[in-house]
Design an enzyme around this catalytic site. Structure first.
Site, PDB file in Angstrom:
ATOM      1  N   GLU A  32       4.090  -8.004   2.897  1.00  0.00           N
ATOM      2  CA  GLU A  32       4.352  -8.933   4.002  1.00  0.00           C
ATOM      3  C   GLU A  32       3.893  -8.346   5.331  1.00  0.00           C
ATOM      4  O   GLU A  32       3.284  -9.012   6.165  1.00  0.00           O
ATOM      5  CB  GLU A  32       5.862  -9.249   4.084  1.00  0.00           C
ATOM      6  CG  GLU A  32       6.421  -9.911   2.837  1.00  0.00           C
ATOM      7  CD  GLU A  32       6.960  -8.914   1.821  1.00  0.00           C
ATOM      8  OE1 GLU A  32       6.363  -7.840   1.651  1.00  0.00           O
ATOM      9  OE2 GLU A  32       7.978  -9.229   1.190  1.00  0.00           O
ATOM     10  N   ILE A  48       0.869  -1.175   0.000  1.00  0.00           N
ATOM     11  CA  ILE A  48       0.000   0.000   0.000  1.00  0.00           C
ATOM     12  C   ILE A  48       0.907   1.227   0.000  1.00  0.00           C
ATOM     13  O   ILE A  48       1.570   1.519   1.011  1.00  0.00           O
ATOM     14  CB  ILE A  48      -0.924  -0.008   1.249  1.00  0.00           C
ATOM     15  CG1 ILE A  48      -1.773  -1.294   1.272  1.00  0.00           C
ATOM     16  CG2 ILE A  48      -1.822   1.232   1.250  1.00  0.00           C
ATOM     17  CD1 ILE A  48      -2.475  -1.566   2.600  1.00  0.00           C
TER      18      ILE A  48
HETATM   19  N1  THU Z   1       7.548  -4.085  -1.455  1.00  0.00           N
HETATM   20  C1  THU Z   1       6.833  -5.035  -0.791  1.00  0.00           C
HETATM   21  O1  THU Z   1       5.588  -5.020  -0.792  1.00  0.00           O
HETATM   22  N2  THU Z   1       7.512  -5.988  -0.130  1.00  0.00           N
HETATM   23  C2  THU Z   1       8.866  -6.057  -0.024  1.00  0.00           C
HETATM   24  O2  THU Z   1       9.385  -6.830   0.752  1.00  0.00           O
HETATM   25  C3  THU Z   1       9.685  -5.204  -0.884  1.00  0.00           C
HETATM   26  C4  THU Z   1       8.989  -4.036  -1.473  1.00  0.00           C
HETATM   27  C5  THU Z   1       6.825  -3.045  -2.178  1.00  0.00           C
HETATM   28  C6  THU Z   1       6.993  -1.662  -1.604  1.00  0.00           C
HETATM   29  C7  THU Z   1       6.722  -0.796  -2.801  1.00  0.00           C
HETATM   30  O3  THU Z   1       5.324  -0.544  -2.881  1.00  0.00           O
HETATM   31  C8  THU Z   1       7.141  -1.641  -3.995  1.00  0.00           C
HETATM   32  O4  THU Z   1       7.280  -2.956  -3.508  1.00  0.00           O
HETATM   33  C9  THU Z   1       8.442  -1.207  -4.634  1.00  0.00           C
HETATM   34  O5  THU Z   1       9.439  -1.096  -3.692  1.00  0.00           O
END
Ligand code: THU
Length: 137
Positions: A55, A43
């Site tokens: 996560e 988000i």
């Molecule tokens: N992101 C995640 O949802 N989980 C992670 O462990 C790494 C990064 C998301 C955050 C952001 O919205 C997008 O990936 C790019 O960094």
């Protein structure tokens, strides 16, 4: 709960992402010890740093509901709603996992062609900080 089913739930969670800034949609499915599954998505925020990863969304939903024991998590992500490669958890998410999970917590990284990698938390986050071990508790 099979690994395949947990990964399918992570893929479904990916479709819930709010990611207008990076374009990377990420999904996670967290398996609790009692068999309950919590899904999470990333988000994002115009101010960037308040962004919550998929996560942590799943963990925070589960912890809010009273869960403290976790078995496994499947994670997938990519650009434009498509899994473009493995999407391993960031360091902040690994630290949140460490708070609630032991070394044997299992992570499934979902690949683009249905293949996956399986790791333990100990493998992906060695020598990590945790309250019990480092604060004299
Ligand atoms: N992101 C995640 O949802 N989980 C992670 O462990 C790494 C990064 C998301 C955050 C952001 O919205 C997008 O990936 C790019 O960094």
């Amino acid at each position: 709960m099979t690994a395949e089913r947990l990964m399918d739930l992570a893929k479904e969670a990916m479709t819930h992402a709010y990611a207008p800034y990076s374009g990377y949609t990420v999904g996670a499915a967290l398996l609790c010890a009692d068999g309950t599954v919590y899904q999470g998505c990333n988000i994002e925020n115009a101010s960037y740093s308040p962004t919550n990863c998929a996560e942590r969304t799943a963990f925070f939903k589960a912890v809010y509901d009273g869960h403290r024991d976790f078995t496994a998590m499947a994670v997938c992500g990519g650009k434009g709603g498509v899994i473009t490669g493995y999407f391993p958890p960031c360091g902040v998410c690994r630290q949140v996992m460490r708070e609630f999970c032991g070394d044997d917590f299992i992570l499934y990284f979902v690949g683009p062609q249905g293949q996956y990698e399986q790791h333990t938390l100990a493998e992906i986050f060695p020598s990590s900080f945790s309250a019990g071990e480092h604060m004299g508790e």
